[in-house]
Design a protein around this motif. Structure first.
Motif, PDB file in Angstrom:
ATOM      1  N   PHE A  38       1.455  -1.280   0.249  1.00 53.02           N
ATOM      2  CA  PHE A  38       0.088  -0.167  -0.063  1.00 53.02           C
ATOM      3  C   PHE A  38       0.643   1.043  -0.241  1.00 53.02           C
ATOM      4  O   PHE A  38       1.798   0.875   0.690  1.00 53.02           O
ATOM      5  N   TRP A  73      -7.939   0.604   5.112  1.00 56.90           N
ATOM      6  CA  TRP A  73      -7.199  -0.344   4.682  1.00 56.90           C
ATOM      7  C   TRP A  73      -7.975  -0.695   3.639  1.00 56.90           C
ATOM      8  O   TRP A  73      -8.693  -2.285   3.818  1.00 56.90           O
ATOM      9  N   GLU A 118      -7.790  -1.238   0.078  1.00 58.06           N
ATOM     10  CA  GLU A 118      -7.942  -2.487  -0.612  1.00 58.06           C
ATOM     11  C   GLU A 118      -8.229  -4.320  -0.645  1.00 58.06           C
ATOM     12  O   GLU A 118      -8.033  -4.925  -1.333  1.00 58.06           O
TER      13      GLU A 118
END
Length: 212
Positions: free
Chosen positions: A40, A98, A100
């Motif tokens: 990330f 988060w 993703e």
């Protein structure tokens, strides 16, 4: 564009009680490592929410800089809005989004001031340009223009050109000692998995599953 039509399914996987560590710090470290491994852009980015004396919440994104059994550490200008709000009400909330991997973590706790030694150790580890930016910015206060800000930055650069950049007396840090931590994993049909760790008087953690 119809905002009400924007939606998607969450299909990355579920979260079950037997998958959780007994300690939320351990569980957080596991998830953070997975976010780092997934490459990330900003895995340590977190929203810090504070409340002013009139009860008005405010939020901003900062970076998590240390984590241990005591809590979550970040640094800031002590003249900033968040620092002033923490001074009058040290109950804060942290949020790690988060997206993703369809996860989020919410931390509820109290922000405790770090020692000058701990703040200095981190400040001196920062890149020189970041140190200078700390000196140049009167964080959260009005500035007439970008040009004025850059002029102050270059003035600080010239001032400290011949030696180590000292720790500003208006720069500090906080450790957010958690009382509750929620772990959220997206689920199909909006049946998300949510678990809340609540700290007990003896230091242990009670874990409850929450409705989505």
């Amino acid at each position: 564009m119809k905002l009400e039509d924007i939606r998607r399914e969450y299909t990355k996987g579920g979260l079950r009680r037997e998958m959780l560590a007994d300690c939320p710090i351990t569980q957080f470290e596991n998830w953070l490592q997975q976010a780092v491994d997934a490459k990330f852009a900003d895995p340590t980015a977190m929203v810090v929410a504070t409340v002013d004396e009139q009860g008005q919440p405010s939020q901003r994104i900062v970076l998590l800089k240390h984590l241990d059994e005591h809590g979550f550490v970040f640094f800031t200008n002590t003249g900033s809005r968040k620092a002033q709000e923490i001074k009058s009400n040290n109950k804060v909330c942290l949020h790690f989004p988060w997206h993703e991997i369809e996860r989020q973590v919410i931390v509820y706790g109290e922000a405790k001031t770090l020692s000058t030694a701990a703040v200095a150790k981190y400040f001196l580890s920062r890149p020189q340009e970041s140190q200078l930016a700390a000196w140049a910015s009167q964080q959260s206060r009005p500035v007439s223009s970008r040009k004025a800000l850059m002029e102050t930055f270059h003035a600080m650069k010239a001032k400290f050109a011949k030696g180590q950049i000292p720790l500003p007396d208006f720069w500090g840090g906080y450790c957010v000692e958690p009382t509750k931590i929620e772990f959220w994993q997206g689920g199909e049909n909006r049946l998300h998995d949510r678990f809340m760790y609540v700290k007990q008087d003896d230091g242990s953690w009670l874990i409850d599953r929450l409705n989505p």
